[in-house]
Design an enzyme around this catalytic site. Structure first.
Site, PDB file in Angstrom:
ATOM      1  N   ASP A 101     136.283 -40.526  81.087  1.00 40.32           N
ATOM      2  CA  ASP A 101     135.698 -40.001  82.328  1.00 40.32           C
ATOM      3  C   ASP A 101     136.745 -39.390  83.242  1.00 40.32           C
ATOM      4  O   ASP A 101     137.186 -40.009  84.217  1.00 40.32           O
ATOM      5  CB  ASP A 101     134.966 -41.123  83.067  1.00 40.32           C
ATOM      6  CG  ASP A 101     133.918 -41.798  82.199  1.00 40.32           C
ATOM      7  OD1 ASP A 101     133.482 -41.174  81.218  1.00 40.32           O
ATOM      8  OD2 ASP A 101     133.547 -42.935  82.493  1.00 40.32           O
TER       9      ASP A 101
ATOM     10  N   TRP B 236     119.632 -50.664  78.854  1.00 40.50           N
ATOM     11  CA  TRP B 236     120.494 -50.941  77.705  1.00 40.50           C
ATOM     12  C   TRP B 236     119.729 -51.799  76.701  1.00 40.50           C
ATOM     13  O   TRP B 236     120.022 -52.964  76.470  1.00 40.50           O
ATOM     14  CB  TRP B 236     121.783 -51.621  78.167  1.00 40.50           C
ATOM     15  CG  TRP B 236     122.717 -50.658  78.858  1.00 40.50           C
ATOM     16  CD1 TRP B 236     122.440 -49.396  79.288  1.00 40.50           C
ATOM     17  CD2 TRP B 236     124.085 -50.886  79.180  1.00 40.50           C
ATOM     18  NE1 TRP B 236     123.537 -48.830  79.864  1.00 40.50           N
ATOM     19  CE2 TRP B 236     124.564 -49.718  79.816  1.00 40.50           C
ATOM     20  CE3 TRP B 236     124.948 -51.965  79.008  1.00 40.50           C
ATOM     21  CZ2 TRP B 236     125.874 -49.599  80.279  1.00 40.50           C
ATOM     22  CZ3 TRP B 236     126.261 -51.851  79.464  1.00 40.50           C
ATOM     23  CH2 TRP B 236     126.722 -50.683  80.083  1.00 40.50           C
TER      24      TRP B 236
ATOM     25  N   GLU C  19     135.658 -51.745  75.764  1.00 45.91           N
ATOM     26  CA  GLU C  19     136.921 -52.079  76.422  1.00 45.91           C
ATOM     27  C   GLU C  19     136.817 -53.226  77.422  1.00 45.91           C
ATOM     28  O   GLU C  19     137.826 -53.650  77.984  1.00 45.91           O
ATOM     29  CB  GLU C  19     137.477 -50.848  77.157  1.00 45.91           C
ATOM     30  CG  GLU C  19     136.684 -50.430  78.388  1.00 45.91           C
ATOM     31  CD  GLU C  19     135.425 -49.648  78.071  1.00 45.91           C
ATOM     32  OE1 GLU C  19     134.577 -49.516  78.966  1.00 45.91           O
ATOM     33  OE2 GLU C  19     135.287 -49.185  76.929  1.00 45.91           O
TER      34      GLU C  19
ATOM     35  N   ASP D  41     129.444 -46.048  72.824  1.00 47.84           N
ATOM     36  CA  ASP D  41     130.197 -46.172  74.068  1.00 47.84           C
ATOM     37  C   ASP D  41     130.792 -47.574  74.231  1.00 47.84           C
ATOM     38  O   ASP D  41     130.481 -48.504  73.491  1.00 47.84           O
ATOM     39  CB  ASP D  41     129.260 -45.861  75.240  1.00 47.84           C
ATOM     40  CG  ASP D  41     130.002 -45.452  76.499  1.00 47.84           C
ATOM     41  OD1 ASP D  41     131.238 -45.358  76.459  1.00 47.84           O
ATOM     42  OD2 ASP D  41     129.333 -45.225  77.527  1.00 47.84           O
TER      43      ASP D  41
ATOM     44  N   HIS E 180     128.452 -32.759  79.168  1.00 46.58           N
ATOM     45  CA  HIS E 180     127.830 -34.015  79.623  1.00 46.58           C
ATOM     46  C   HIS E 180     126.700 -33.648  80.573  1.00 46.58           C
ATOM     47  O   HIS E 180     126.807 -32.716  81.360  1.00 46.58           O
ATOM     48  CB  HIS E 180     128.851 -34.904  80.319  1.00 46.58           C
ATOM     49  CG  HIS E 180     128.469 -36.356  80.308  1.00 46.58           C
ATOM     50  ND1 HIS E 180     127.422 -36.845  81.045  1.00 46.58           N
ATOM     51  CD2 HIS E 180     128.994 -37.410  79.639  1.00 46.58           C
ATOM     52  CE1 HIS E 180     127.322 -38.150  80.838  1.00 46.58           C
ATOM     53  NE2 HIS E 180     128.258 -38.520  79.985  1.00 46.58           N
TER      54      HIS E 180
END
Length: 680
Positions: free
Chosen positions: A594, A410, A520, A517, A663
């Site tokens: 997902d 990341w 949350e 992405d 995906h």
């Protein structure tokens, strides 16, 4: 007194750890009181020029709001003889587990379920004449002004547009008297807690405070702010409720409680056998909730602000909205059809822009593995003449081996070892009219061990002070599978420009789209530059994340106008899964997260259909799902593997969605071990 307790359970659960309904202040029937000498038995008041409010003392007193075009059809009404405002002072407990949250009301100190109406008057301080209703909420059943437990309230109704009435409910300072130590001991001895007090003592007074600092036999009067406010009004028994953002298990929420809080949607969500505990409750966990609904009776309400709220529709004739705070603000909509109400709603919150033609002209194929692997797959697709508009490369940042398998670095820059000749690859695909899309999120992982990095974005953000802080004013390291990450403080004034520079470098290489992405998982005990409440900041975070990405897209488009290097009609595109009420204004495209690779209702292909419908009603005009689902399970007795028929049916489904996207990975969840793994 309204304390916040955080419980971390990051390592105890892997599927949705909080299957129960939200635990909130219980619904206790109170009384509505008014002075018949100061209020007439029947009167109509104007709210602006297009709405009227009717007050009638019949059957104990009630209020109704009408649009002038339909004076026989109320768009909002209270229940005769019942209060429409109540308040409480309670403590908050949050259980947190890797993006999943359960918020509970505990230690209820004060509950005021009775209401007076003292005054209804018109004021001319706004654009249109507005209406103010004021009085008291209190815990003792008396028509007189309470002196020991209660607070003043006021609610303003004002016209916002020709089809919207705004409301703003505000509670004053709470005045109450603590109960005695003897009473607290008796309560503990009975072992029934405050539920006993609510059912046995509600006509006598209020729920006791449990502070250990109160030792006198008769406590002194105390004051403070309520931290729960409830707004209640009427519903018809056969009225159905739709919306509430992107929901996956239900379309109609009549008879259910709906928490409005951004979080992981959960794995399995009650579908067996993947969800170990049998769940007989309503699953309303979602990445993208919205405090908005439309009913089958063409009524519609939405809340403004970002406080945690619960819509309680469990009582057949009542809508009950509970807010964590001492005020509540929102709008009541008028419309004659669902399309009119949705148009009215999105006119205010905002609508997504028109998508560039390329994103909807062919498939978006997810790939992985590096330059050579992408070229091999692309050659195969071209051989079979598959119409592809873009190739999505989630692993463009490189992969590392962890205890749970291969995971992304990341650190949002291209990994030149995995993707050798990155500019040439993008150029070659562009020559075939194929766009390249990548991946990023608002989290940064330490990359000291990454061998071929150009920048260490985590260290840069840490030095700039733009990471979310913990209680010690250090970067908050948030657990994420096998590694911890820092989250960008999107309230900091320097964060947006810094991250836009990262996006600019990506786009300068030729990238034309990306998955934005996450958004949350903001912890409940974090601190921010803005100093705002962490619960409301949590709900606002995905909107801020979308705003940064959207601003960059618009700035880039503006800089390209009139230049030969880029046709502005080609445009940039980002897609995201987390959102809140105003996300359609800032987002361009969404995806549903997902789902399991199954046919099941709560977390399979059926849930994807429900998610598309509910999100569409809530203003998310452009949405789609991963073709074939995403989550798979490989256990000795429990296996979820994508069948050929499921894949084909999901392809047929997504042929009718905005974007047709695959995906590149199948995710295996090992629920009997504390890890995940990812395989191609």
């Amino acid at each position: 007194m309204g304390s916040l307790k955080i419980t971390k359970k990051h390592h105890k659960h892997l599927n949705n750890p909080f299957p129960s309904n939200p635990k909130c202040v219980p619904l206790i029937q109170g009384g509505l009181f008014f002075n018949s000498h100061s209020l007439p038995s029947h009167q109509i008041f104007s709210i602006g020029k297009d709405f009227h409010l009717l007050w009638t003392s019949k059957n104990g007193g009630s209020l109704s709001i009408f649009h002038t075009s339909h004076l026989t059809k109320p768009i909002w009404s209270t229940i005769p003889g019942r209060p429409f405002v109540s308040a409480a002072l309670a403590e908050t407990e949050v259980e947190e587990s890797r993006g999943s949250f359960l918020i509970k009301d505990t230690h209820l100190h004060l509950l005021c379920v009775h209401q007076t109406i003292e005054d209804i008057r018109i004021i001319d301080d706004f654009k249109f004449p507005s209406l103010v209703i004021s009085g008291w909420v209190f815990s003792k059943k008396t028509k007189k002004r309470p002196s020991s437990s209660g607070a003043r309230y006021s609610i303003v109704f004002d016209q916002k547009s020709s089809n919207q009435v705004g409301f703003h409910l505000k509670l004053g300072e709470a005045n109450f008297q603590v109960n005695t130590r003897r009473e607290r001991r008796r309560k503990r001895k009975l072992g029934l807690g405050w539920w006993w007090l609510l059912t046995r003592r509600r006509a006598r007074g209020f729920v006791t405070i449990s502070s250990s600092e109160t030792e006198e036999e008769m406590g002194e009067p105390m004051s403070g702010e309520f931290n729960r406010v409830c707004f209640m009004y009427s519903s018809e028994r056969n009225e159905r409720f739709y919306g509430f953002g992107e929901q996956f298990s239900h379309m109609d929420f009549k008879g259910k409680k709906v928490p409005i809080f951004v979080q992981e949607q959960g794995i399995g969500r009650g579908d067996q056998p993947i969800t170990f505990a049998a769940n007989l409750v309503s699953y309303s966990t979602t990445y993208a909730p919205s405090p908005f609904y439309i009913t089958s009776k063409m009524r519609s309400v939405y809340l403004e602000g970002y406080d945690y709220s619960i819509f309680d529709l469990t009582t057949p004739d009542t809508v009950r909205i509970q807010i964590h705070g001492n005020s509540l603000q929102g709008r009541i909509l008028h419309g004659n059809s669902p399309s009119e109400l949705i148009e009215c709603f999105t006119e205010t919150i905002g609508r997504p822009p028109e998508l560039p033609e390329w994103i909807i002209s062919g498939a978006v194929a997810g790939m992985q593995g590096g330059t050579d692997a992408v070229r091999r797959v692309w050659d195969a697709l071209r051989t079979h003449e598959v119409p592809v508009s873009a190739i999505w490369l989630q692993d463009w940042v490189g992969q590392r081996e962890t205890l749970i398998g291969s995971q992304l670095w990341w650190n949002w820059e291209v990994d030149t070892k995995r993707y050798q000749g990155w500019p040439e690859l993008i150029k070659d695909l562009s020559a075939q009219r194929i766009k390249v899309m990548t991946y990023c999120n608002p989290c940064l992982a330490p990359v000291d061990e990454k061998p071929n990095k150009k920048r260490n974005l985590f260290d840069e953000a840490k030095k700039l002070g733009i990471l979310v802080k913990d209680k010690h004013a250090e970067p908050y390291m948030v657990p994420n599978t096998a590694f911890d990450v820092g989250m960008l403080d999107l309230t900091h004034p320097n964060t947006a420009s810094w991250f836009k520079q990262i996006l600019q470098e990506m786009v300068d290489d030729g990238v034309r789209g990306w998955m934005a992405d996450f958004g949350e998982g903001l912890p409940m005990d974090a601190t921010f530059y803005s100093g705002e409440d962490p619960i409301s900041a949590h709900n606002r975070y995905p909107e801020l994340w979308a705003k940064i990405n959207r601003e960059f897209v618009e700035e880039w488009k503006g800089n390209c106008v009139g230049k030969e290097k880029e046709d502005p009609e080609e445009g940039l595109v980002f897609f995201m899964r987390a959102g809140f009420r105003d996300s359609p204004k800032w987002g361009m495209l969404f995806w549903e997260g997902d789902q399991m690779v199954s046919w099941q209702a709560n977390d399979g292909i059926k849930s994807a259909v429900i998610g598309l419908l509910s999100s569409g009603l809530s203003g998310y005009a452009f949405n789609h799902s991963d073709i074939g689902g995403y989550c798979a399970v490989n256990l000795p007795l429990i296996k979820y593997r994508r069948s050929e028929e499921l894949l084909l049916r999901w392809m047929e489904l997504n042929a009718f969605t905005t974007v047709f996207r695959t995906h590149e990975v199948v995710k295996f969840i090992y629920l009997n071990q504390p890890f995940h793994s990812f395989i191609s």
